[in-house]
Scaffold this motif. Structure first.
Motif, PDB file in Angstrom:
ATOM      1  N   TYR A 203       0.845  -1.201   0.000  1.00 20.75           N
ATOM      2  CA  TYR A 203       0.000   0.000   0.000  1.00 20.75           C
ATOM      3  C   TYR A 203       0.877   1.247   0.000  1.00 20.75           C
ATOM      4  CZ  TYR A 203      -3.196   3.630   1.660  1.00 20.75           C
ATOM      5  OH  TYR A 203      -3.926   4.782   1.781  1.00 20.75           O
ATOM      6  N   MET A 204       0.404   2.268  -0.695  1.00 23.16           N
ATOM      7  CA  MET A 204       1.056   3.578  -0.690  1.00 23.16           C
ATOM      8  C   MET A 204      -0.058   4.626  -0.741  1.00 23.16           C
ATOM      9  SD  MET A 204       3.836   5.072  -3.446  1.00 23.16           S
ATOM     10  CE  MET A 204       5.022   3.750  -3.134  1.00 23.16           C
ATOM     11  N   SER A 205      -0.064   5.542   0.194  1.00 26.93           N
ATOM     12  CA  SER A 205      -1.111   6.555   0.251  1.00 26.93           C
ATOM     13  C   SER A 205      -0.868   7.655  -0.781  1.00 26.93           C
ATOM     14  CB  SER A 205      -1.156   7.189   1.643  1.00 26.93           C
ATOM     15  OG  SER A 205      -1.964   8.351   1.646  1.00 26.93           O
ATOM     16  N   PRO A 206      -1.925   8.160  -1.413  1.00 30.56           N
ATOM     17  CA  PRO A 206      -1.760   9.341  -2.269  1.00 30.56           C
ATOM     18  C   PRO A 206      -1.167  10.533  -1.529  1.00 30.56           C
ATOM     19  CG  PRO A 206      -3.918   8.334  -2.629  1.00 30.56           C
ATOM     20  CD  PRO A 206      -3.307   7.637  -1.442  1.00 30.56           C
ATOM     21  N   LEU A 207      -1.298  10.559  -0.200  1.00 25.71           N
ATOM     22  CA  LEU A 207      -0.731  11.654   0.587  1.00 25.71           C
ATOM     23  C   LEU A 207       0.797  11.681   0.534  1.00 25.71           C
ATOM     24  CD1 LEU A 207      -3.030  11.464   3.761  1.00 25.71           C
ATOM     25  CD2 LEU A 207      -3.209  13.034   1.815  1.00 25.71           C
ATOM     26  N   ALA A 208       1.406  10.582   0.088  1.00 19.52           N
ATOM     27  CA  ALA A 208       2.860  10.553  -0.041  1.00 19.52           C
ATOM     28  C   ALA A 208       3.354  11.554  -1.084  1.00 19.52           C
ATOM     29  CB  ALA A 208       3.326   9.151  -0.410  1.00 19.52           C
ATOM     30  N   PHE A 209       2.447  12.068  -1.923  1.00 17.63           N
ATOM     31  CA  PHE A 209       2.826  13.009  -2.975  1.00 17.63           C
ATOM     32  C   PHE A 209       2.119  14.358  -2.804  1.00 17.63           C
ATOM     33  CE2 PHE A 209       3.020   8.652  -4.568  1.00 17.63           C
ATOM     34  CZ  PHE A 209       4.371   8.567  -4.840  1.00 17.63           C
ATOM     35  N   SER A 210       1.773  14.677  -1.570  1.00 10.08           N
ATOM     36  CA  SER A 210       0.987  15.885  -1.322  1.00 10.08           C
ATOM     37  C   SER A 210       1.741  17.171  -1.664  1.00 10.08           C
ATOM     38  CB  SER A 210       0.524  15.923   0.141  1.00 10.08           C
ATOM     39  OG  SER A 210       1.642  15.946   1.021  1.00 10.08           O
ATOM     40  N   ARG A 211       3.067  17.140  -1.656  1.00 13.45           N
ATOM     41  CA  ARG A 211       3.837  18.340  -1.979  1.00 13.45           C
ATOM     42  C   ARG A 211       4.759  18.141  -3.186  1.00 13.45           C
ATOM     43  NH1 ARG A 211       5.595  20.977   3.903  1.00 13.45           N
ATOM     44  NH2 ARG A 211       3.540  20.769   4.889  1.00 13.45           N
ATOM     45  N   THR A 212       4.641  17.019  -3.856  1.00 10.31           N
ATOM     46  CA  THR A 212       5.531  16.731  -4.976  1.00 10.31           C
ATOM     47  C   THR A 212       5.373  17.746  -6.100  1.00 10.31           C
ATOM     48  OG1 THR A 212       5.466  14.370  -4.438  1.00 10.31           O
ATOM     49  CG2 THR A 212       6.245  14.978  -6.631  1.00 10.31           C
ATOM     50  N   ASP A 213       4.132  18.075  -6.452  1.00  9.11           N
ATOM     51  CA  ASP A 213       3.912  19.033  -7.542  1.00  9.11           C
ATOM     52  C   ASP A 213       4.516  20.396  -7.212  1.00  9.11           C
ATOM     53  OD1 ASP A 213       2.630  17.192  -9.152  1.00  9.11           O
ATOM     54  OD2 ASP A 213       0.620  17.724  -8.459  1.00  9.11           O
ATOM     55  N   ALA A 214       4.413  20.795  -5.952  1.00  6.89           N
ATOM     56  CA  ALA A 214       4.993  22.079  -5.551  1.00  6.89           C
ATOM     57  C   ALA A 214       6.514  22.046  -5.653  1.00  6.89           C
ATOM     58  CB  ALA A 214       4.565  22.429  -4.130  1.00  6.89           C
ATOM     59  N   MET A 215       7.119  20.922  -5.292  1.00  4.27           N
ATOM     60  CA  MET A 215       8.571  20.785  -5.427  1.00  4.27           C
ATOM     61  C   MET A 215       8.982  20.910  -6.894  1.00  4.27           C
ATOM     62  SD  MET A 215       9.326  17.593  -2.832  1.00  4.27           S
ATOM     63  CE  MET A 215      11.079  17.556  -3.156  1.00  4.27           C
ATOM     64  N   VAL A 216       8.257  20.201  -7.775  1.00  3.24           N
ATOM     65  CA  VAL A 216       8.589  20.217  -9.200  1.00  3.24           C
ATOM     66  C   VAL A 216       8.409  21.620  -9.772  1.00  3.24           C
ATOM     67  CG1 VAL A 216       7.937  19.322 -11.462  1.00  3.24           C
ATOM     68  CG2 VAL A 216       8.041  17.776  -9.498  1.00  3.24           C
ATOM     69  N   ALA A 217       7.349  22.292  -9.361  1.00  2.17           N
ATOM     70  CA  ALA A 217       7.060  23.631  -9.897  1.00  2.17           C
ATOM     71  C   ALA A 217       8.137  24.645  -9.525  1.00  2.17           C
ATOM     72  CB  ALA A 217       5.698  24.105  -9.398  1.00  2.17           C
ATOM     73  N   SER A 218       8.865  24.385  -8.455  1.00  2.68           N
ATOM     74  CA  SER A 218       9.869  25.348  -7.994  1.00  2.68           C
ATOM     75  C   SER A 218      11.206  25.206  -8.719  1.00  2.68           C
ATOM     76  CB  SER A 218      10.092  25.182  -6.486  1.00  2.68           C
ATOM     77  OG  SER A 218      10.727  23.944  -6.195  1.00  2.68           O
ATOM     78  N   VAL A 219      11.319  24.205  -9.592  1.00  7.66           N
ATOM     79  CA  VAL A 219      12.587  23.929 -10.283  1.00  7.66           C
ATOM     80  C   VAL A 219      12.368  24.045 -11.792  1.00  7.66           C
ATOM     81  CG1 VAL A 219      14.395  22.207 -10.686  1.00  7.66           C
ATOM     82  CG2 VAL A 219      13.303  22.377  -8.435  1.00  7.66           C
ATOM     83  N   PRO A 220      13.194  24.800 -12.510  1.00  6.50           N
ATOM     84  CA  PRO A 220      13.052  24.870 -13.975  1.00  6.50           C
ATOM     85  C   PRO A 220      13.401  23.536 -14.610  1.00  6.50           C
ATOM     86  CG  PRO A 220      15.048  25.989 -13.282  1.00  6.50           C
ATOM     87  CD  PRO A 220      14.304  25.643 -12.014  1.00  6.50           C
TER      88      PRO A 220
END
Length: 358
Positions: A203-220
């Motif tokens: 099992y892996m919770s979707p919450l494991a990626f709760s900030r992943t998009d924000a991390m990606v958005a901060s990097v060109p």
């Protein structure tokens, strides 16, 4: 060995968060016949559950507890907290208890007063385990209580940099760090545990990626569109990989080993990728930084019982395939050379978005 569940301890229940329901289709696997029956049985709960119900993630503060091994938590009267066991063997649990007893006798227990969050588990030196199963505990915990210290794996080299960079990139928190090796014993006046985010392989919770998009958005992002990740000169490598890499380079792939890249460099390279091919291993964790719909082709020996990257791909909306290969020697291990046929890889590369032939 006495076990105790966290609910029966003197504790403060800080928060209980509902993890969303989700549904995953079984993975598309070439050469499933290379997977031994007992290995397939081990992966069955991850691959074939389909509809995963809502989960429960708990943030709990414990008092006066020991930590040793890879994140095992023992009470003051030497009972092992059930929720801290993460793939630890019975022998490792017994060794943990023995280490506490010895450390008390030699007065080598380190006492920690600041309130601390436990970010350790079995296999804690693995990049993927840190990024997906440990770091997200910090994201959840800091939303519900003030934190001071992070209990993290003792690390060196690039992994130590990734550990600290990932905290700095994804939080506004400037922590104290309490690094520990599996042999260390520390006693904490206040220790915060987060459980329920993952059950490795199952099992892996979707919450494991709760900030992943924000991390990606901060990097060109880089302009790289096709990536091949090698494990050359390490265990679990492809036989005659040079030939396979020549073929992929002809197809426009950049071949690299991300092991020595900084976290920011890894995010940058994967952010705009349209296709990622790689040997199953920690470097493939970086598919979490890819855009939805990115094709991922994971190459693995048939004997490797792993669903970790399947979960990442499913929860991140990636177009995921596995090509299983025949191992090149008689072995019970999956860390041996294996074969991947170029025609099989070419076939998957040629498929359309829905897995149909172009």
């Amino acid at each position: 060995m006495d076990l105790v569940e966290i609910q029966s301890l003197h504790r403060v229940s800080v928060a209980e968060v509902t993890s969303p329901t989700f549904q995953l289709a079984p993975p598309r696997v070439l050469n499933p016949d290379y997977i031994p029956a007992h290995i397939l049985d081990a992966m069955r709960p991850g691959w074939f559950t389909g509809a995963f119900p809502a989960g429960r993630v708990r943030v709990t503060k414990l008092f006066d507890v020991y930590v040793t091994q890879e994140g095992l938590v023992f009470t003051q009267d030497k009972k092992l907290v059930q929720e801290s066991i993460t793939q630890h063997t019975p022998e490792e649990c017994a060794q943990g208890l023995a280490q506490i007893v010895q450390a008390e006798q030699t007065q080598s227990v380190q006492h920690v007063t600041p309130s601390s969050l436990l970010l350790r588990k079995r296999g804690e030196q693995n990049y993927g385990h840190w990024m997906v199963e440990l770091l997200p505990k910090l994201w959840l915990a800091e939303e519900h209580l003030p934190l001071c210290s992070l209990v993290v794996p003792q690390a060196g080299g690039n992994f130590a940099r990734v550990l600290r960079d990932s905290v700095a990139l994804s939080t506004g928190f400037v922590p104290l760090y309490h690094p520990m090796s599996p042999q260390d014993v520390s006693f904490f006046k206040e220790l915060v545990l987060v459980d329920g985010l993952s059950n490795h392989g199952v099992y892996m919770s979707p919450l494991a990626f709760s900030r992943t998009d924000a991390m990606v958005a901060s990097v060109p992002g880089a302009q790289v569109r096709k990536l091949y990740l090698t494990r050359k000169n390490r265990a679990r490598r492809i036989r005659d990989e040079d030939s396979l890499m020549d073929f992929l380079q002809e197809q426009g792939f950049l071949c690299l080993d991300p092991a020595d890249l900084t976290l920011l460099e890894q995010i940058k390279i994967f952010k705009n990728a349209e296709c990622v091919v790689g040997v199953m291993g920690a470097a493939m964790t970086n598919i979490m930084f890819c855009r939805k719909g990115t094709r991922v082709i994971n190459l693995a020996p048939g004997t490797m019982p792993d669903t970790f990257f399947y979960f990442i791909a499913g929860l991140r909306g990636l177009d995921y395939y596995e090509i299983r290969g025949k191992i090149c020697e008689e072995s019970e291990s999956w860390d041996v050379p294996f074969e991947i046929e170029r025609d099989h890889l070419a076939h998957v590369l040629s498929l359309g978005p829905q897995g149909q032939a172009n």
